[in-house]
Design an enzyme around this catalytic site. Structure first.
Site, short mmCIF file in Angstrom:
data_model
loop_
_atom_site.label_atom_id
_atom_site.label_comp_id
_atom_site.label_asym_id
_atom_site.label_seq_id
_atom_site.Cartn_x
_atom_site.Cartn_y
_atom_site.Cartn_z
N LYS A 30 0.93 -1.02 -0.31
CA LYS A 30 0.37 -0.13 0.05
C LYS A 30 0.62 1.02 0.41
O LYS A 30 0.53 2.17 -0.57
CB LYS A 30 -0.94 0.00 1.34
CG LYS A 30 -0.43 0.02 2.60
CD LYS A 30 -1.33 -0.25 3.21
CE LYS A 30 -1.26 -0.57 4.95
NZ LYS A 30 0.06 -0.80 5.36
N ASP A 170 9.34 1.42 13.56
CA ASP A 170 8.16 0.50 12.56
C ASP A 170 9.13 -0.74 12.36
O ASP A 170 8.77 -1.32 11.62
CB ASP A 170 7.85 1.72 11.16
CG ASP A 170 7.36 0.58 11.03
OD1 ASP A 170 6.20 -0.85 11.90
OD2 ASP A 170 6.69 0.44 9.52
N TYR A 174 8.28 -8.18 10.23
CA TYR A 174 7.59 -7.65 8.87
C TYR A 174 8.76 -6.65 8.24
O TYR A 174 8.83 -6.10 6.96
CB TYR A 174 6.61 -6.94 8.77
CG TYR A 174 5.50 -7.51 9.45
CD1 TYR A 174 5.18 -8.42 8.45
CD2 TYR A 174 5.20 -7.82 10.81
CE1 TYR A 174 3.91 -9.33 9.10
CE2 TYR A 174 3.91 -8.68 11.14
CZ TYR A 174 3.76 -9.41 10.27
OH TYR A 174 2.80 -10.35 10.74
N ASP A 187 12.81 -0.22 5.49
CA ASP A 187 11.56 0.41 5.33
C ASP A 187 11.99 1.82 6.55
O ASP A 187 11.58 1.48 7.56
CB ASP A 187 10.93 -0.16 5.77
CG ASP A 187 9.46 0.50 5.34
OD1 ASP A 187 9.82 1.35 5.30
OD2 ASP A 187 8.50 -0.37 6.13
N1 LIG Z 1 16.52 -4.15 -0.50
C1 LIG Z 1 15.16 -4.70 -1.15
N2 LIG Z 1 15.78 -5.91 -1.37
C2 LIG Z 1 14.90 -7.28 -1.51
N3 LIG Z 1 13.68 -6.68 -1.62
C3 LIG Z 1 12.95 -5.29 -0.52
C4 LIG Z 1 14.18 -4.84 -0.62
N4 LIG Z 1 14.15 -4.11 -0.42
C5 LIG Z 1 12.43 -3.86 0.19
N5 LIG Z 1 11.96 -5.50 -0.42
C6 LIG Z 1 11.09 -5.86 -0.29
O1 LIG Z 1 9.72 -5.02 -0.42
C7 LIG Z 1 8.49 -4.60 0.34
C8 LIG Z 1 7.60 -3.09 1.08
O2 LIG Z 1 9.67 -2.97 1.10
P1 LIG Z 1 9.16 -2.17 2.64
O3 LIG Z 1 8.91 -2.72 3.94
O4 LIG Z 1 10.99 -1.21 2.91
O5 LIG Z 1 8.02 -0.73 2.20
P2 LIG Z 1 6.65 -0.56 3.37
O6 LIG Z 1 7.03 0.68 3.00
O7 LIG Z 1 6.94 -1.08 4.26
O8 LIG Z 1 5.73 -1.27 1.39
P3 LIG Z 1 4.41 -1.52 2.14
O9 LIG Z 1 3.43 -1.14 2.82
O10 LIG Z 1 3.98 -1.54 0.23
O11 LIG Z 1 4.92 -3.31 2.47
C9 LIG Z 1 9.95 -5.37 1.61
O12 LIG Z 1 8.75 -6.45 2.29
C10 LIG Z 1 10.98 -6.39 0.90
O13 LIG Z 1 9.81 -7.62 0.19
MG LIG Z 2 7.60 -2.58 4.89
#
Ligand SMILES: Nc1ncnc2c1ncn2[C@@H]1O[C@H](COP(=O)(O)OP(=O)(O)OP(=O)(O)O)[C@@H](O)[C@H]1O
Ligand SMILES: [Mg+2]
Length: 231
Positions: A30, A170, A174, A187
């Site tokens: 999201k 956060d 997850y 994140d």
């Molecule tokens: N550097 C990375 N290498 C591999 N996978 C990644 C990487 N960064 C993020 N991801 C994948 O993308 C997902 C979402 O990334 P992130 O947690 O940074 O964003 P978010 O803001 O929590 O997004 P959302 O709420 O849409 O999940 C992670 O759970 C992971 O699966």
């Molecule tokens: Mg995340």
């Protein structure tokens, strides 16, 4: 809509004299979509934040407490909460995550190496390869030994952040990826500066509780002892 957003990123990357090609989507959530991308021939991750119109900033404002907008017109917009203010907060959010990744990566901790930020996209080290993306810790079954080692590593990293002045805010299974049997924290946009936030210790304790709850499924943990390391 998503296509238009990506076109701006492609154009900006080209302007910088770099080349990118999208290989696949790793995860679409999201807040953001994360892609596997070739940047100048190298496989990396690209996190593209969703458009502010599609996002809800209600929960983000408290993290931005103490954040200064230099221009009076920007301060006014943010105080009023109009559409322009949404755009400002959104831009700040992306820049903030990249800024934090850069600062924290220099501390030598296990987080993805930041590469480039353009528009609403962050390019960083891919935790994974052409076929597999690193799973989130919540999707991994750990042995006792792995859990013990990973727990110590995460706590040490959180302590390095803390001593540097940052709380992730956060943190949970997850937002930790498991790659080559090592935990990587990801994140960061909501992370807070402990010198300007009114209750950094509260946020820290919540992060530590989440981590302890998760690893507590595999190993025994003395929570008070863990918290004690931060005092
Ligand atoms: N550097 C990375 N290498 C591999 N996978 C990644 C990487 N960064 C993020 N991801 C994948 O993308 C997902 C979402 O990334 P992130 O947690 O940074 O964003 P978010 O803001 O929590 O997004 P959302 O709420 O849409 O999940 C992670 O759970 C992971 O699966
Ligand atoms: Mg995340």
């Amino acid at each position: 809509m998503e296509k238009d957003g990506l076109k701006i990123i492609f154009d900006q990357v080209k302007k910088l004299g770099q080349e990118m090609e999208i290989s696949s989507v790793i995860k679409s959530g999201k807040e953001a979509t994360v892609y596997r991308v070739f940047l100048n021939g190298e496989l990396v991750a690209m996190k593209v934040y969703k458009n502010p119109e599609e996002r809800d900033f209600k929960n983000t404002s408290r993290y931005l407490e103490g954040k200064n907008y230099l221009k009076p017109s920007h301060r006014k917009a943010v105080a009023k909460g109009n559409r322009f203010s949404k755009k400002l907060k959104y831009e700040n959010w992306v820049k903030r995550e990249f800024f934090l990744l850069e600062k924290l990566y220099k501390l030598g901790v296990k987080i993805p190496k930041p590469i480039l930020q353009v528009e609403n996209a962050i390019f960083m080290e891919l935790l994974g390869d052409i076929e597999n993306a690193a799973p989130r810790l919540c999707d991994v079954e750990l042995t006792k030994k792995e859990a013990d080692k990973a727990f110590q590593s995460v706590i040490e990293t959180v302590l390095i952040f803390w001593n540097f002045g940052i709380v992730h805010a956060d943190l949970s299974e997850y937002n930790i990826l498991w790659w080559h049997k090592e935990p990587y924290i990801i994140d960061f946009p909501q992370a807070v500066d402990k010198r300007t936030h009114p209750n950094p210790f509260e946020l820290l304790e919540r992060d530590l509780k989440n981590i302890t709850r998760f690893f507590g499924k595999f190993i025994e943990i003395d929570f008070e002892e863990v918290v004690g390391r931060f005092e």
